[in-house]
Motif scaffolding. Structure first.
Motif, PDB file in Angstrom:
ATOM      1  N   GLU A 115      -6.976   3.860  -2.901  1.00 49.13           N
ATOM      2  CA  GLU A 115      -6.827   3.203  -1.592  1.00 49.13           C
ATOM      3  C   GLU A 115      -7.901   3.623  -0.599  1.00 49.13           C
ATOM      4  O   GLU A 115      -7.818   3.243   0.569  1.00 49.13           O
ATOM      5  N   ALA A 132      -4.260  -0.620  -7.422  1.00 57.53           N
ATOM      6  CA  ALA A 132      -5.215  -1.210  -6.474  1.00 57.53           C
ATOM      7  C   ALA A 132      -6.534  -1.615  -7.130  1.00 57.53           C
ATOM      8  O   ALA A 132      -7.151  -2.609  -6.750  1.00 57.53           O
ATOM      9  N   ASP A 174       2.488   1.515  -9.295  1.00 60.82           N
ATOM     10  CA  ASP A 174       2.583   2.056  -7.939  1.00 60.82           C
ATOM     11  C   ASP A 174       3.945   2.726  -7.779  1.00 60.82           C
ATOM     12  O   ASP A 174       4.908   2.362  -8.461  1.00 60.82           O
ATOM     13  N   PRO A 207       0.845  -1.198   0.000  1.00 63.14           N
ATOM     14  CA  PRO A 207       0.000   0.000   0.000  1.00 63.14           C
ATOM     15  C   PRO A 207       0.881   1.249   0.000  1.00 63.14           C
ATOM     16  O   PRO A 207       2.101   1.171   0.167  1.00 63.14           O
ATOM     17  N   GLY A 208       0.241   2.401  -0.175  1.00 62.40           N
ATOM     18  CA  GLY A 208       0.969   3.654  -0.340  1.00 62.40           C
ATOM     19  C   GLY A 208       1.933   3.973   0.783  1.00 62.40           C
ATOM     20  O   GLY A 208       3.063   4.395   0.540  1.00 62.40           O
ATOM     21  N   LEU A 262       5.046   1.983   0.458  1.00 62.31           N
ATOM     22  CA  LEU A 262       5.867   2.476  -0.652  1.00 62.31           C
ATOM     23  C   LEU A 262       6.676   3.681  -0.177  1.00 62.31           C
ATOM     24  O   LEU A 262       7.864   3.820  -0.463  1.00 62.31           O
ATOM     25  N   LYS A 286      -0.871   4.557  -5.269  1.00 59.40           N
ATOM     26  CA  LYS A 286      -1.056   3.105  -5.306  1.00 59.40           C
ATOM     27  C   LYS A 286      -2.017   2.817  -6.448  1.00 59.40           C
ATOM     28  O   LYS A 286      -3.181   2.460  -6.247  1.00 59.40           O
TER      29      LYS A 286
END
Lengths: 144, 391
Positions: B56, B115, B211, B20-21, B24, B112
């Motif tokens: 997200e 997703a 992403d 997920p963001g 990252l 992201k």
């Protein structure tokens, strides 16, 4: 702005007013009283010169294709419609508008004459529409 | 007034990931601050470029990433300008350092994108276009840029083959960039024979969905020297918003990008001819052509020659190297992170760590980051070499 000019849903300077006129067959634009810029859809201030001295005037619905493409990878809800043709049309008034073209991509070219019409939303388009957009017609260009 | 500098950079892998963001971002931060004091010691404000909560179902990225960096009760906010969000974050950070409001700021970007699959990304990106006329007509990002490409091919000598060559060049560059999403070189036929997405644009004319997160520490030269790290100067920045609907703009001369670039040049006291390396917003191949002209590198109508070596280009072209990172096309385009990824490439080029893709003697870089279609918003930065490095 004086009292009687206040913006409301009937004013073509707002989107409900613009689409309501379009549903009645009238394409309205803002025309800047100071520099002549055509604002489509109408809006309260001119992006050409910054003036708020904007008149609302009916527009010709004829024009020609300025650029065009076809959407092969649409938003998921419109998958069954693809590929569909999209164009930027320069109206005879000089204003430009993006919209669907009711013709196959291969049958369209830059400079082709078209005329703007409207239709109700399809079920798929209604599924994407927000509540305040449900009664807004969709403008579509027809080859002339 | 202190001159803002970039003193540390880091990025996550770019492409399809399991993260997920926020994770990252953690990967990007880990790289940027390796061997350095904690971020909270060096920065007291955070800007985060982030396009959409649709991926997200998360907003509040200023709060979230400040927290993940170990900063609390500091100014922190998400900035949004679709794909220009990253460069907006960098611009805010640079201005804060320049006006003395903060000595260190984290300029971040995160997205992201994978997703919701390709369909989710198509939907999320279409929110960047005018709702009333454009979105309701079913436009998509590729189709918006295709309208530009069709007109460009109509008005100039450029061909679909020329646009394909831009993609080929950017894949070739990305193959030398360890940060890139794509490491494969491609040939012209691969582009020309790829499926139509929005003619004249084909799959390989388009930047991929991916992403990614990236971060840059913006601070002063004094702080960077104390840390003993190489740095580059943010010598100029500019931004301009043009109309949201593409039909209402000049579709063959990208005026907003020219205005943004001119203000960045002016602030830096430099000219287009001074630029050695440029990262421009090649979300679609035609953009590199159009932005080469807007940046003042190419004569009007000849930007499509960006793939050619300088000696083969039309008279009036500068000798700038375009998109050595591989550009959005092949380095990748995780929307909110892209502006920071562009700055990372400039940082590596100007500090002498760009390896096999180094542009020899590069001292000045221009970055052009766009949001919406073309110049709906453009952010420009001019970066110049700071520390002396062996080149």
């Amino acid at each position: 702005m004086s009292g009687e000019d206040r913006l409301d849903v009937d004013s073509p300077l707002t989107l409900p007013g613009f689409f309501s006129a379009l549903a009645d067959g009238d394409l309205l634009a803002g025309v800047c009283a100071d520099c002549g810029e055509v604002l489509l859809p109408p809006r309260p201030a001119c992006y050409g010169c910054g003036s708020r001295n904007v008149d609302v005037e009916p527009q010709p619905k004829t024009g020609e294709i300025y650029s065009y493409t076809a959407v092969h990878t649409p938003p998921p809800a419109l998958e069954d419609d693809a590929p569909y043709t999209i164009a930027v049309v320069e109206l005879d008034s000089g204003g430009r508008l993006t919209g669907r073209v009711d013709a196959n991509y291969d049958a369209v070219g830059i400079g082709d004459p078209v005329e703007l019409g409207t239709r109700a939303l399809t079920d798929e388009e209604r599924s994407l529409a927000l509540e305040h957009e449900l009664e807004w017609p969709l403008h579509v260009f027809e080859p002339v | 007034m202190p001159q803002p500098v970039i003193a540390a950079v880091g990025s996550s892998p770019v492409g399809r990931t399991d993260f997920p963001g926020r994770d990252l971002f953690s990967l990007a931060l880990e790289e940027a601050f390796e061997g350095l004091p904690d971020p909270a010691e060096l920065a007291d404000a955070v800007y985060v470029g982030n396009q959409s909560e649709q991926y997200e179902h998360q907003i509040m990225h200023g709060t979230l990433l400040a927290e993940w960096a170990g900063l609390r009760n500091v100014p922190a906010e998400r900035v949004e300008g679709c794909a220009a969000a990253g460069a907006l974050a960098l611009r805010h950070a640079a201005k804060d350092v320049r006006n003395g409001e903060h000595e260190g700021v984290l300029a971040c970007g995160v997205e992201k994108m994978t997703a919701g699959g390709t369909g989710g990304a198509t939907d999320a990106l279409s929110a960047a276009f005018d709702r009333a006329i454009e979105q309701r007509s079913g436009v998509t990002a590729p189709s918006q840029y295709a309208l530009l490409a069709q007109r460009y091919l109509h008005e100039t000598d450029a061909t679909e083959e020329d646009l394909a060559e831009i993609a080929v060049k950017n894949h070739r560059n990305a193959a030398k960039n360890p940060r890139a999403q794509f490491s494969d070189e491609i040939d012209t036929d691969t582009v020309l024979e790829s499926p139509p997405v929005a003619p004249p644009l084909k799959l390989y004319d388009c930047a991929p969905v991916g992403d990614g997160a990236a971060v840059a520490l913006v601070t002063t030269a004094a702080v960077a020297d104390e840390l003993g790290v190489p740095w580059v100067t943010v010598a100029g920045t500019g931004t301009a918003a043009n109309n949201i609907a593409v039909a209402e703009r000049n579709m063959t001369e990208i005026e907003g990008a020219a205005v943004a670039a001119e203000s960045a040049y002016e602030e830096a006291g430099l000219e287009p001819e001074d630029v050695d390396v440029a990262e421009v917003h090649d979300a679609f191949t035609v953009s590199e052509a159009l932005l080469s002209e807007a940046a003042g590198f190419a004569p009007t109508g000849y930007g499509y020659q960006s793939y050619l070596p300088p000696e083969s280009r039309e008279a009036g072209w500068t000798d700038v190297s375009l998109s050595p990172s591989g550009g959005l096309k092949a380095r990748g385009h995780p929307i909110g992170a892209t502006g920071i990824l562009q700055a990372i490439e400039a940082y590596e080029q100007l500090t002498g760590v760009a390896g096999d893709r180094a542009v020899p003697g590069a001292e000045t870089a221009l970055l052009l980051n766009e949001g919406g279609v073309a110049d709906a918003v453009t952010v420009a930065h001019v970066l110049t070499a700071g520390t002396e490095v062996a080149r």
